[in-house]
Design an enzyme around this catalytic site. Structure first.
Site, mmCIF file in Angstrom:
data_model
loop_
_atom_site.group_PDB
_atom_site.id
_atom_site.type_symbol
_atom_site.label_atom_id
_atom_site.label_comp_id
_atom_site.label_asym_id
_atom_site.label_seq_id
_atom_site.Cartn_x
_atom_site.Cartn_y
_atom_site.Cartn_z
ATOM 1 N N HIS A 95 0.864 -1.178 0.000
ATOM 2 C CA HIS A 95 0.000 0.000 0.000
ATOM 3 C C HIS A 95 0.899 1.225 0.000
ATOM 4 O O HIS A 95 2.048 1.171 0.459
ATOM 5 C CB HIS A 95 -0.895 0.011 1.239
ATOM 6 N N CYS A 144 -0.244 2.355 -4.699
ATOM 7 C CA CYS A 144 -1.051 3.555 -4.946
ATOM 8 C C CYS A 144 -0.285 4.789 -4.494
ATOM 9 O O CYS A 144 0.584 4.732 -3.628
ATOM 10 C CB CYS A 144 -2.372 3.473 -4.183
#
Length: 251
Positions: A95, A144
């Site tokens: 992430h 991301c």
């Protein structure tokens, strides 16, 4: 004459990093949140197989999963003592996002700590990592960098002795990120990340002549938009490489 000169530059071996085939390289693959990030295990396999196909030996490609901030630092510090290799490559899947009000990206360690991507790269600078000084260091990040989803925009086309070398602290590095700032990076649970798929595909395809790694990335970026039709994603590359870098195998 000017055009011919540019072609001569591309043919001159002095303008290319001296990377022999098969490649003598060191690869580090870190994947965090393996269970939550469904399909990320496929990314590990895809990139590991790609590096080995390029010539990296299996013992020089190390895979790590679900590392805490402390463990990530241990792996990074150990990787700095990597011996005599022509190329260093680190692939990180996790992430991620951007620090608020800053133009800096981060990846999360498995215990949730925000780790700046630039801080990871700084460990391998020519100053901080003498064993890799002057050699190409590639960082590929699948994460991301925000919450926005990208979209397509329609447009119309209009037409013998080795002297001491001087290099800057931050040169010889290239960072490839799976998406641009503020946007998400897609992953398919049963197949892995489209970004990793196209990077590995273009990186391992045999070429008749030398092909610079920048060009390889651009081709993969275009594939990501042209061929991956489920969601739109634009990747990004920043480079301080001083020379051209050919990693693709020959036909």
């Amino acid at each position: 004459m000017q055009t011919a000169g540019k072609i001569d530059d591309l043919m001159d071996d002095r303008n290319w990093y001296p990377v022999k085939k098969p490649i003598k390289g060191r690869g580090i693959i870190i994947n965090n949140f393996t269970e939550k990030r469904k399909g990320s295990d496929k990314d590990i396999q895809t990139m590991s197989e790609a590096l080995i196909k390029l010539g990296f030996s299996e013992e020089d490609v190390n895979e790590y999963q679900d590392l805490s901030k402390e463990k990530m630092e241990e792996v990074i510090k150990a990787a700095k003592e990597c011996g005599n290799f022509d190329v260093f490559m680190m692939i990180i899947g996790s992430h991620g996002g951007r620090f608020e009000n800053e133009d800096r990206s981060f990846v999360r360690s498995h215990d949730g700590v925000k780790v700046p991507v630039q801080d990871i790269m700084n460990h391998f600078s020519n100053e901080n990592c003498p064993t890799l000084a002057g050699k190409p260091k590639i960082f590929i990040v699948q994460a991301c960098r925000g919450k926005r989803e990208n979209e397509l925009v329609k447009y119309q086309m209009h037409s013998a002795s080795v002297p001491e070398k001087r290099i800057t602290k931050g040169s010889d590095m290239l960072l490839v990120q799976s998406t641009v700032p503020e946007y998400v990076s897609w992953r398919i649970p049963d197949k892995g990340s489209p970004f990793i798929h196209y990077i590995s595909k273009r990186l391992t395809e045999p070429t008749p002549i030398k092909r610079d790694f920048h060009s390889t990335c651009v081709l993969a970026f275009n594939d990501l938009i042209d061929e991956y039709t489920n969601n739109v994603q634009a990747a990004e590359m920043t480079s301080s490489l001083r020379k051209l870098l050919d990693l693709n195998p020959r036909m």
